[in-house]
Design a protein around this motif. Structure first.
Motif, PDB file in Angstrom:
ATOM      1  N   SER A  31       0.850  -1.190   0.000  1.00 29.26           N
ATOM      2  CA  SER A  31       0.000   0.000   0.000  1.00 29.26           C
ATOM      3  C   SER A  31       0.886   1.240   0.000  1.00 29.26           C
ATOM      4  CB  SER A  31      -0.905   0.006   1.231  1.00 29.26           C
ATOM      5  OG  SER A  31      -0.137   0.226   2.401  1.00 29.26           O
ATOM      6  N   ALA A  32       0.311   2.362  -0.401  1.00 24.02           N
ATOM      7  CA  ALA A  32       1.068   3.614  -0.433  1.00 24.02           C
ATOM      8  C   ALA A  32       1.569   3.986   0.956  1.00 24.02           C
ATOM      9  CB  ALA A  32       0.192   4.723  -1.012  1.00 24.02           C
ATOM     10  N   ASP A  33       0.752   3.766   1.977  1.00 21.05           N
ATOM     11  CA  ASP A  33       1.161   4.111   3.338  1.00 21.05           C
ATOM     12  C   ASP A  33       2.387   3.311   3.763  1.00 21.05           C
ATOM     13  OD1 ASP A  33      -0.849   5.932   3.562  1.00 21.05           O
ATOM     14  OD2 ASP A  33      -2.214   4.604   4.663  1.00 21.05           O
ATOM     15  N   GLN A  37       7.577   5.006   3.378  1.00 20.54           N
ATOM     16  CA  GLN A  37       8.780   5.092   4.219  1.00 20.54           C
ATOM     17  C   GLN A  37      10.064   4.943   3.402  1.00 20.54           C
ATOM     18  OE1 GLN A  37       9.412   1.503   6.740  1.00 20.54           O
ATOM     19  NE2 GLN A  37       7.639   0.625   5.680  1.00 20.54           N
ATOM     20  N   TYR A  38       9.981   4.258   2.246  1.00 19.49           N
ATOM     21  CA  TYR A  38      11.178   3.993   1.461  1.00 19.49           C
ATOM     22  C   TYR A  38      11.573   5.167   0.561  1.00 19.49           C
ATOM     23  CZ  TYR A  38      10.121  -0.692   3.081  1.00 19.49           C
ATOM     24  OH  TYR A  38       9.849  -1.778   3.874  1.00 19.49           O
ATOM     25  N   ASN A 539      -4.684   4.818  -5.963  1.00 19.47           N
ATOM     26  CA  ASN A 539      -6.048   4.355  -5.715  1.00 19.47           C
ATOM     27  C   ASN A 539      -6.098   2.955  -5.105  1.00 19.47           C
ATOM     28  OD1 ASN A 539      -8.735   5.239  -5.795  1.00 19.47           O
ATOM     29  ND2 ASN A 539      -9.194   3.973  -7.558  1.00 19.47           N
ATOM     30  N   GLY A 540      -4.977   2.474  -4.571  1.00 20.73           N
ATOM     31  CA  GLY A 540      -4.951   1.143  -3.962  1.00 20.73           C
ATOM     32  C   GLY A 540      -4.962   0.012  -4.966  1.00 20.73           C
ATOM     33  N   CYS A 726     -11.207   5.810   3.002  1.00 19.78           N
ATOM     34  CA  CYS A 726     -10.683   5.551   4.334  1.00 19.78           C
ATOM     35  C   CYS A 726     -10.340   4.060   4.357  1.00 19.78           C
ATOM     36  CB  CYS A 726     -11.711   5.901   5.419  1.00 19.78           C
ATOM     37  SG  CYS A 726     -13.220   4.910   5.362  1.00 19.78           S
ATOM     38  N   PRO A 727      -9.573   3.581   5.347  1.00 23.48           N
ATOM     39  CA  PRO A 727      -9.231   2.152   5.371  1.00 23.48           C
ATOM     40  C   PRO A 727     -10.445   1.229   5.328  1.00 23.48           C
ATOM     41  CG  PRO A 727      -7.843   3.358   6.900  1.00 23.48           C
ATOM     42  CD  PRO A 727      -8.867   4.337   6.405  1.00 23.48           C
TER      43      PRO A 727
END
Length: 755
Positions: A31-33, A37-38, A539-540, A726-727
C-alpha cells in the motif's frame, strides 16, 4: 475407478486454482502508506531564492539529510553545509540546542546581498551566519526586523475616501464623506440575490459587496433566488440528527443561477444594471484585471457552445463585445482560457477551431492577428508565463511529441506572432515547471508511473542548456519489492483509436495460472483521473492486485479534455453508455495478449462518475462483468449538477411563442432504466452527507433494483461526504472482490423468486 480418481483429483486442482488465497499481508505491504517510508524525504521541492537565479532543495540520503544550493545558469550544485557534525556542534554552542547530524532540518534560512557563499539563520533568539566555504557557523548581532504590515484599505471606501459604500438589509447605501449624507441606491436586493453579505438592520461599512474603481462602484451579483434546494440528514450530529439544506441547480431546471452587473457613478449619483445579457441563463465571469477605465467579463451560453469576451467601460458603463466564439457541441471548459495583455491592448484567446486547442492573438478591438501555438497534434494547455517585452509565452502542451503518451504535459515557449515555437522540457514523462522570479530559468521535474522523478534546470532563452540536478533514489523502494505498473497502449472498440492506461500485476505473478481481472474506471469527461506522474499504489490498485488480481485503469474515448475536440466530445448525447464498449474491448484485448487473464472472472469498480460507469457496464454487459463495486455514483444525472449533465449530454432549447422566454429541457439515460439486467454481484456504497453527488442517486438505484427483485449489497458510510476514502472503505472493496471474484460464491439473484 482409477480414471474416476484422476478426474476427481483434477477437479480438486481446478477448484484450488480458482479458490486462490488472498495474501492480506502483501496487500498491506504494498500500500502507499507502507511504501512511503522507502522514499520519505527523497522527493524534491526546490525553492527559488528571491531576486536570483539560485534555488535550494533538500533530500534524504543514506549518509543523512542534505541541503543543496544550485546555480541555474550552469546547473552546478554545492552542499549548503560542509560538515554536518561540525555544524551541529557549533549550533549547540551558540543556541544551547541539539540537532541530529544525520537529520538536520533547516527552516527559515536566508541569503543576503546576493552572497551565495553564506546563509543566515535565526533560532532560539540568536542570529547566525554560516560560511559555506570554511564551514564556520558564527553568531552575529540579532537585528529585529520591522514587520511590514500591508495597508488593507476597506473595499467599501473609494481610493480617495470621498465615498463609502454601505450595506443595510439586502441593499446598498452610498455615503458622501464630505457632507456625511447617506443615500439608498438599490431597491431590488433580496435573500439569495443580495448586494450585501448579510441582512443587517443598520448601514454597515463592512456589509457591501463589490469594489470601487475611481468613483465608480461595481458589483457582480450571482442571483440564486430561484434555485431549488436539496436536503441531507447528518445523522451524526452532536445532540440529534440535523438537516443540511443547500441550493443545487439540476439539469433542465427553470430556476438556475443568474448574473447581474451593477454599476454606480458616485460623481453623478446614478446607478444601473449593465446590459450584459445575451444568452438565456448565461454564465458570466469577471476577469481579475481591472483598471479605472476598463474591466472584462466572459459570458457563455447555458449549452456551453458559445462564449464572448466583453469590455466594460468603467466611466460610462457601456458594454462592448470584443470576441465571440462558437464550438459545437460544446466548448472545452477545462482548457478554455484567455489572457489580457498590456492593459487590454492585446488578448490571447484559446480556441478549438482547428479541432485541437490553440492560442490566438487579438488586438484590443477584438480583431484576430494570428495563431500563436503550432503543431498538427498539439493541444495547448495552461499558460505558465507571458513575456510582453520579449513577445512570447510559456505554455503547457499535450500530444505534440511523437511516440509519446498524449496525456503527458510538456512545456513550450512560443512567439506571440506565431513564427517560432520551442520545446523547453524534453524527456519522456509528465512534466512540472517552476519558473525563476524573472522567468529566465526554470526547474523541470518529470516522471512516469514507471519512472521516478527526474529534476533538471534549464535556460528559457537557450533551452538546450539543460542540466540534470537529481533523480529520486528508488533503491530502497525496489529492495522492498515495489514494482511499477505496466504502461498500456491499446485500441478502443473502433479498432483505431489509441487508448492509454495502466496494468497492475501481483508481485509474485505466476503466468501459468489464471487471474481474475478488475477494471478501475472513471469516464471523465472533464478528467480521466489516471495518474501520469510517479505515484505509489495509486487508488490502492497495486494492493488490490497483490490479493490475486490483475487490475487495470484505462481511459476510454470521451474521457479527457487533453486529446482534442473529437475525443473529448465522443460521449455527447450518450452520457451513460459512451465508455462501456471501450472498457470491455480493452479487457478482451489484454486477455488475448496475456493468457493468465481469466475472462470468466471480470470485475469492475469506480467512484463518483466511475461508479456510474461501473453500474452501467454491469447492467449492459451482464454476462461479462461478474462483480462490481460502485461508490458515490451519479446514477441519475438528471438530479446531479446542472452544468455537468447539460454540457456533456446536451440540452434542448425552445422559445415560448407567446412569451418569447426560452425553456430548457434534458433527459439523460439513467442506470435505473437497466436495473432488470442485473445478474452478477453488485455492491453500492455512498456517504450519507455527500453534497457533490447526493446519496439520492444511490437510493434511487437501490429502489429500482428492489422493484426488479434483484439481490445486491449496499453500504452507507455515516458522516461521509463525497470523499469516502478511508481504510474501511478500501477494505470493503478488497473483501468484496476476494469473496465474490477470487472465491466464487453462488446465490440467487432474484430474491423474490429464488432463481
Amino acid at each position: 475407478m482409477k480414471r474416476l480418481a484422476i478426474a476427481f483429483l483434477s477437479g480438486l486442482f481446478f477448484i484450488s486454482a480458482l479458490a486462490q488465497d488472498a495474501n492480506w499481508t502483501k496487500a498491506e505491504r504494498f500500500s502507499a502508506d507502507s511504501l512511503e517510508q522507502y522514499i520519505k524525504g527523497k522527493s524534491l521541492y526546490p525553492d527559488w531564492i528571491k531576486d536570483s537565479h539560485y534555488f535550494t532543495y533538500d533530500v534524504s540520503r543514506e549518509s543523512g539529510h542534505q541541503y543543496y544550493l544550485v546555480n541555474a545558469k550552469n546547473g552546478k550544485k554545492r552542499n549548503l553545509i560542509k560538515d554536518n557534525e561540525r555544524f551541529v556542534l557549533q549550533y549547540a554552542r551558540i543556541t544551547g540546542d541539539t540537532l541530529d547530524a544525520k537529520n538536520i532540518r533547516l527552516y527559515g534560512f536566508r541569503f543576503e546581498n546576493n552572497d551565495f557563499n553564506r546563509f543566515y539563520l535565526d533560532k532560539k533568539g540568536k542570529s547566525m551566519v554560516y560560511n559555506m566555504n570554511d564551514g564556520q557557523l558564527s553568531e552575529v548581532p540579532l537585528i529585529k526586523k520591522r514587520i511590514e504590515r500591508p495597508d488593507y484599505k476597506q473595499s467599501c471606501h473609494s481610493a480617495d475616501s470621498l465615498y463609502s459604500m454601505l450595506g443595510c438589509g439586502y441593499d446598498l447605501f452610498v455615503r458622501d464623506n464630505q457632507s456625511g449624507r447617506v443615500k439608498r441606491i438599490t431597491f431590488d436586493g433580496k435573500e439569495d440575490a443580495a448586494y450585501t453579505y448579510r441582512n443587517s438592520k443598520d448601514t454597515l461599512s463592512a456589509n457591501s459587496r463589490g469594489f470601487w474603481l475611481g468613483h465608480r462602484y461595481i458589483y457582480m451579483m450571482q442571483d440564486m433566488s430561484e434555485v431549488k434546494e436539496v436536503s441531507l440528514i447528518h445523522s451524526l450530529g452532536h445532540s440529534r440528527p440535523v438537516t443540511n439544506t443547500f441550493k443545487m441547480p439540476m439539469p433542465g431546471d427553470a430556476g438556475v443561477r443568474q448574473y447581474r452587473l451593477y454599476w454606480y457613478d458616485a460623481d453623478h449619483g446614478k446607478g444601473k444594471l449593465l446590459p450584459i445579457e445575451k444568452y438565456p441563463d448565461q454564465v458570466v465571469a469577471m476577469d481579475y484585471f481591472r483598471s479605472s477605465t476598463a474591466l472584462y467579463i466572459t459570458r457563455r451560453s447555458r449549452k456551453a457552445d458559445k462564449v464572448d469576451l466583453c469590455r466594460i467601460n468603467v466611466e460610462d458603463g457601456t458594454v462592448t463585445e470584443l470576441i465571440s466564439e462558437e464550438c459545437i457541441p460544446h466548448i472545452n471548459l477545462t482548457l478554455f482560457n484567455y489572457k489580457i495583455l498590456e492593459q487590454g491592448k492585446y488578448f490571447i484567446w484559446w480556441s478549438e477551431r482547428t479541432g485541437k486547442g490553440n492560442y490566438y492573438l487579438y488586438n484590443g478591438n477584438g480583431e484576430l492577428l494570428n495563431r500563436i501555438t503550432t503543431g498538427e497534434n498539439l493541444v495547448a494547455g495552461s499558460i505558465a508565463s507571458v513575456d510582453t517585452l520579449g513577445k512570447e509565452i510559456i505554455f503547457a502542451g499535450y500530444g505534440n511529441e511523437e511516440n509519446t503518451n498524449p496525456y503527458y504535459t510538456f512545456f513550450y515557449k512560443a512567439r506571440l506572432d506565431g513564427k517560432k515555437q520551442v520545446l523547453l522540457t524534453p524527456g519522456d514523462g509528465n512534466h512540472e515547471l517552476s519558473l525563476s522570479e524573472d522567468k529566465k530559468y526554470a526547474i523541470d521535474k518529470y516522471s512516469r508511473m514507471d519512472l521516478l522523478p527526474v529534476t533538471s534546470v534549464l535556460s528559457i532563452e537557450n533551452p538546450e542548456k539543460n542540466y540534470k540536478v537529481e533523480q529520486m533514489d528508488g533503491s530502497d523502494l525496489q529492495q522492498a519489492g515495489w514494482q511499477p505498473p505496466t504502461l498500456l497502449k491499446v485500441k478502443a472498440a473502433d479498432g483505431k483509436t489509441d487508448l492509454y492506461g495502466l496494468m497492475y500485476l501481483p508481485s509474485n505473478l505466476d503466468e501459468s495460472r489464471k487471474y481474475p481481472i478488475i477494471s478501475n474506471v472513471y469516464p471523465g469527461p472533464q478528467d480521466d483521473q489516471i495518474p501520469q506522474s510517479f505515484a505509489l499504489d495509486d487508488n490502492g490498485n497495486q494492493s488490490l492486485a497483490e490479493l490475486g488480481f490483475i487490475v487495470i485503469n484505462v481511459a476510454s474515448r470521451g474521457s479527457s479534455p487533453l486529446r482534442g475536440h473529437d475525443f473529448y466530445c465522443f460521449g455527447y448525447g450518450n452520457l451513460r453508455d459512451y465508455p462501456l464498449a471501450d472498457d470491455k474491448y480493452v479487457i478482451e484485448q489484454l486477455a488475448r495478449k496475456y493468457p493468465y487473464i481469466d475472462l470468466d472472472r471480470v470485475g469492475i469498480y469506480g467512484h463518483s462518475g466511475g461508479a456510474f460507469q461501473t453500474v452501467a457496464a454491469m447492467l449492459t454487459y451482464s454476462d461479462f462483468y461478474k462483480v462490481a463495486v460502485a461508490a458515490s455514483g451519479n446514477h441519475d444525472n438528471n438530479i446531479y449538477i446542472q452544468w455537468w449533465g447539460e454540457t456533456f449530454h446536451g440540452l434542448d432549447e425552445k422559445a415560448d411563442p407567446k412569451t418569447g422566454k426560452t425553456a430548457f429541457s434534458v433527459n439523460i439515460p439513467t442506470n435505473m432504466e437497466l436495473a432488470n439486467n442485473l445478474k452478477g454481484k453488485l455492491m453500492l456504497i455512498t456517504g450519507d452527507v455527500d453534497k457533490n453527488v447526493p446519496p439520492s442517486s444511490t437510493y434511487r438505484l437501490a429502489d429500482a433494483l428492489i422493484k426488479a427483485n434483484k439481490r445486491f449489497d449496499m453500504f452507507i458510510l455515516p458522516g461521509k461526504d463525497h470523499g469516502v476514502v478511508c481504510p474501511y472503505y478500501q477494505n470493503l472493496i478488497r473483501y468484496y472482490f476476494v469473496e465474490n471474484l477470487l472465491h466464487e460464491s453462488h446465490r440467487h439473484i432474484d430474491i423474490i423468486n429464488h432463481k
